[in-house]
Design a protein around this motif. Structure first.
Motif, PDB file in Angstrom:
ATOM      1  N   PHE A 247       0.852  -1.195   0.000  1.00 33.12           N
ATOM      2  CA  PHE A 247       0.000   0.000   0.000  1.00 33.12           C
ATOM      3  C   PHE A 247       0.880   1.234   0.000  1.00 33.12           C
ATOM      4  N   GLU A 248       0.327   2.325  -0.523  1.00 37.03           N
ATOM      5  CA  GLU A 248       1.065   3.586  -0.618  1.00 37.03           C
ATOM      6  C   GLU A 248       0.809   4.442   0.614  1.00 37.03           C
ATOM      7  N   LEU A 249       1.799   5.274   0.957  1.00 36.58           N
ATOM      8  CA  LEU A 249       1.663   6.174   2.106  1.00 36.58           C
ATOM      9  C   LEU A 249       0.883   7.437   1.743  1.00 36.58           C
ATOM     10  N   HIS A 250       0.934   7.818   0.485  1.00 38.16           N
ATOM     11  CA  HIS A 250       0.268   9.046   0.054  1.00 38.16           C
ATOM     12  C   HIS A 250      -1.218   9.016   0.414  1.00 38.16           C
ATOM     13  N   GLY A 251      -1.688  10.090   1.031  1.00 41.82           N
ATOM     14  CA  GLY A 251      -3.104  10.218   1.357  1.00 41.82           C
ATOM     15  C   GLY A 251      -3.519   9.571   2.659  1.00 41.82           C
ATOM     16  N   ARG A 252      -2.602   8.852   3.296  1.00 44.16           N
ATOM     17  CA  ARG A 252      -2.935   8.201   4.568  1.00 44.16           C
ATOM     18  C   ARG A 252      -2.624   9.128   5.737  1.00 44.16           C
ATOM     19  N   THR A 253      -3.248   8.821   6.860  1.00 49.50           N
ATOM     20  CA  THR A 253      -3.092   9.657   8.056  1.00 49.50           C
ATOM     21  C   THR A 253      -2.061   9.050   8.991  1.00 49.50           C
ATOM     22  N   LEU A 254      -1.054   9.845   9.319  1.00 53.05           N
ATOM     23  CA  LEU A 254      -0.041   9.460  10.290  1.00 53.05           C
ATOM     24  C   LEU A 254      -0.379  10.114  11.623  1.00 53.05           C
ATOM     25  N   GLY A 255      -0.529   9.304  12.659  1.00 48.84           N
ATOM     26  CA  GLY A 255      -0.804   9.815  13.997  1.00 48.84           C
ATOM     27  C   GLY A 255       0.450   9.740  14.853  1.00 48.84           C
ATOM     28  N   LEU A 256       0.774  10.823  15.525  1.00 49.13           N
ATOM     29  CA  LEU A 256       1.959  10.890  16.369  1.00 49.13           C
ATOM     30  C   LEU A 256       1.546  11.110  17.816  1.00 49.13           C
ATOM     31  N   LEU A 257       1.919  10.182  18.680  1.00 46.41           N
ATOM     32  CA  LEU A 257       1.741  10.376  20.115  1.00 46.41           C
ATOM     33  C   LEU A 257       3.082  10.824  20.686  1.00 46.41           C
TER      34      LEU A 257
ATOM     35  N   ALA B 166       1.175  19.928  10.884  1.00 46.05           N
ATOM     36  CA  ALA B 166       0.373  18.861  11.477  1.00 46.05           C
ATOM     37  C   ALA B 166      -0.862  19.455  12.145  1.00 46.05           C
ATOM     38  N   ARG B 167      -1.844  18.594  12.418  1.00 43.05           N
ATOM     39  CA  ARG B 167      -3.051  19.035  13.113  1.00 43.05           C
ATOM     40  C   ARG B 167      -3.031  18.546  14.550  1.00 43.05           C
ATOM     41  N   PRO B 168      -3.210  19.438  15.522  1.00 42.11           N
ATOM     42  CA  PRO B 168      -3.305  18.985  16.919  1.00 42.11           C
ATOM     43  C   PRO B 168      -4.611  18.239  17.140  1.00 42.11           C
ATOM     44  N   ALA B 169      -4.571  17.218  17.983  1.00 38.54           N
ATOM     45  CA  ALA B 169      -5.756  16.414  18.260  1.00 38.54           C
ATOM     46  C   ALA B 169      -5.620  15.798  19.636  1.00 38.54           C
ATOM     47  N   THR B 170      -6.713  15.264  20.148  1.00 40.81           N
ATOM     48  CA  THR B 170      -6.642  14.546  21.413  1.00 40.81           C
ATOM     49  C   THR B 170      -5.945  13.211  21.182  1.00 40.81           C
ATOM     50  N   ALA B 171      -5.488  12.595  22.267  1.00 41.10           N
ATOM     51  CA  ALA B 171      -4.833  11.292  22.142  1.00 41.10           C
ATOM     52  C   ALA B 171      -5.780  10.275  21.515  1.00 41.10           C
ATOM     53  N   GLN B 172      -7.028  10.300  21.937  1.00 45.32           N
ATOM     54  CA  GLN B 172      -7.994   9.341  21.398  1.00 45.32           C
ATOM     55  C   GLN B 172      -8.237   9.572  19.921  1.00 45.32           C
ATOM     56  N   GLU B 173      -8.281  10.830  19.494  1.00 42.67           N
ATOM     57  CA  GLU B 173      -8.480  11.135  18.075  1.00 42.67           C
ATOM     58  C   GLU B 173      -7.301  10.644  17.243  1.00 42.67           C
ATOM     59  N   VAL B 174      -6.107  10.795  17.792  1.00 43.73           N
ATOM     60  CA  VAL B 174      -4.916  10.327  17.079  1.00 43.73           C
ATOM     61  C   VAL B 174      -4.954   8.809  16.934  1.00 43.73           C
ATOM     62  N   ILE B 175      -5.262   8.120  18.023  1.00 45.70           N
ATOM     63  CA  ILE B 175      -5.255   6.654  18.033  1.00 45.70           C
ATOM     64  C   ILE B 175      -6.322   6.082  17.100  1.00 45.70           C
ATOM     65  N   THR B 176      -7.516   6.617  17.169  1.00 45.18           N
ATOM     66  CA  THR B 176      -8.616   6.051  16.388  1.00 45.18           C
ATOM     67  C   THR B 176      -8.620   6.508  14.935  1.00 45.18           C
ATOM     68  N   GLY B 177      -7.968   7.621  14.661  1.00 43.76           N
ATOM     69  CA  GLY B 177      -8.027   8.167  13.300  1.00 43.76           C
ATOM     70  C   GLY B 177      -6.832   7.861  12.434  1.00 43.76           C
ATOM     71  N   ALA B 178      -5.781   7.270  13.014  1.00 41.11           N
ATOM     72  CA  ALA B 178      -4.533   7.080  12.269  1.00 41.11           C
ATOM     73  C   ALA B 178      -4.548   5.802  11.437  1.00 41.11           C
TER      74      ALA B 178
ATOM     75  N   ALA C  35      -4.608  -3.763  25.017  1.00 42.88           N
ATOM     76  CA  ALA C  35      -5.588  -4.448  24.167  1.00 42.88           C
ATOM     77  C   ALA C  35      -6.734  -3.524  23.780  1.00 42.88           C
ATOM     78  N   ALA C  36      -7.214  -2.733  24.735  1.00 44.84           N
ATOM     79  CA  ALA C  36      -8.335  -1.840  24.439  1.00 44.84           C
ATOM     80  C   ALA C  36      -7.928  -0.765  23.439  1.00 44.84           C
ATOM     81  N   THR C  37      -6.730  -0.223  23.602  1.00 40.38           N
ATOM     82  CA  THR C  37      -6.249   0.805  22.681  1.00 40.38           C
ATOM     83  C   THR C  37      -6.063   0.235  21.287  1.00 40.38           C
ATOM     84  N   LEU C  38      -5.484  -0.946  21.209  1.00 41.01           N
ATOM     85  CA  LEU C  38      -5.290  -1.588  19.909  1.00 41.01           C
ATOM     86  C   LEU C  38      -6.622  -1.861  19.226  1.00 41.01           C
ATOM     87  N   ALA C  39      -7.605  -2.275  20.005  1.00 38.84           N
ATOM     88  CA  ALA C  39      -8.930  -2.558  19.445  1.00 38.84           C
ATOM     89  C   ALA C  39      -9.595  -1.303  18.900  1.00 38.84           C
ATOM     90  N   SER C  40      -9.230  -0.142  19.483  1.00 42.84           N
ATOM     91  CA  SER C  40      -9.834   1.113  19.045  1.00 42.84           C
ATOM     92  C   SER C  40      -9.179   1.687  17.795  1.00 42.84           C
TER      93      SER C  40
END
Length: 328
Positions: free
Chosen positions: A136-146, A183-195, A214-219
């Motif tokens: 898969f290509e990286l272009h257009g995908r969302t990278l989340g940084l914690l 980059a766009r600032p976001a909450t930790a949960q937004e980064v995890i679920t949207g990346a 496990a819960a974070t990975l599932a989200s």
């Protein structure tokens, strides 16, 4: 003359400079000595992977500085060092670019299944492998940084070059500083679920241990990728292995393992995760910061800290504050 102990290989130019300060004992190579053999005389330690606990500190009556070759201090008992009047220093920023680039080495290996393809081709399976490898290509995908320190900011810059959208969360960084990098600032949960790709850039603390459970990975998004070049303890490895085996995550790239907290030089027997048995997993042996350029920069900074302490000065990169005793 100063007696110095070097735990692991360092840049040869730095090693040569150390020898001008005094006697150097190496904890590696053909002339390796165990620290316990020289602890009574060592005044400075240049430390990489070796663990330096309260027992070693108590056995070091002349020790004045533990100069970490890197930014982490997980393998040093800072409280014991501080009580003993020993400076602990790091080399902030010395390997930031190297680690940031390694994030993409891991990510591209997963995106294009490079290790699988290279190993199979070397075994002569060109024709059989070709139809199996659809990346898969990286272009257009969302990278989340914690975490959004120096390394994460470089990662964001590189990601923009690939055409990725970058979201980041760091409670200690102002939104304006995040936005200044594109980059766009976001909450930790937004980064995890949207990346589509989640990359960790956090210190290991009681609050961040097993942050990725496990819960974070599932989200996380189905088919997302996890990259960790920070500290192994951030991730619950058993939960990660399960998420990979079940196919919830497309892959994970790790340069660090939780077992390093037990034995930084040989973590595999101590790691929960069996790196040979988990699909879609690329693991490298904590080498993200190991480039010739980063080695020289980190070694030079550690050497500078040792020189400062030998001269009786406060080291510029100290992570603790001590009232050092006098040495005769």
């Amino acid at each position: 003359m100063t007696t110095i102990y070097v735990s692991d290989p360092i840049h040869p130019e730095v090693l040569a400079e150390l020898t001008t300060l005094g006697q150097v004992h190496r904890g590696y190579g053909e002339t390796a000595v165990d620290y316990t053999e020289v602890s009574h005389e060592v005044e400075a330690v240049l430390l990489r992977a070796e663990r330096f606990d309260a027992i070693k500190i108590a056995a070091s009556p002349r020790l004045r500085i533990i100069a970490r070759h890197g930014v982490g201090t997980d393998n040093v008992d800072i409280d014991a060092a501080t009580t003993a009047g020993i400076w602990v220093t790091t080399t902030p920023g010395s390997n930031s670019r190297a680690v940031a680039e390694h994030v993409f080495a891991l990510l591209l290996s997963l995106a294009r299944r490079t290790p699988y393809g290279a190993t199979g081709t070397a075994a002569g399976a060109w024709a059989e492998l070709k139809p199996q490898i659809n990346g898969f290509e990286l272009h257009g995908r969302t990278l989340g940084l914690l975490g959004f320190g120096n390394i994460a900011r470089m990662v964001a810059t590189i990601a923009h070059g690939f055409g990725m959208d970058v979201v980041a969360h760091d409670p200690y960084v102002e939104d304006a500083a995040v936005e200044a990098t594109g980059a766009r600032p976001a909450t930790a949960q937004e980064v995890i679920t949207g990346a589509d790709v989640l990359s960790l850039h956090l210190p290991l603390t009681p609050q961040t241990t097993h942050l990725i459970d496990a819960a974070t990975l599932a989200s996380m998004k189905p088919g997302a990728v996890l990259i960790n070049t920070s500290r192994g303890g951030l991730v619950d490895e058993a939960a990660l292995a399960q998420a990979l085996v079940e196919g919830h995550l497309a892959g994970a790239g790790l340069d660090v393992l939780e077992g390093e907290s037990v034995d930084m030089k040989n973590p595999l027997p101590h790691s929960v995760i069996d790196v040979a048995q988990v699909p879609n997993l690329v693991v490298t042996p904590h080498v993200a910061g190991q480039t010739a350029e980063a080695f020289l920069a980190a070694g030079t900074d550690a050497l500078a800290a040792i020189r400062q302490v030998v001269a009786g000065d406060r080291p510029a990169t100290a992570v603790n504050d001590v009232t050092a005793p006098s040495y005769s």
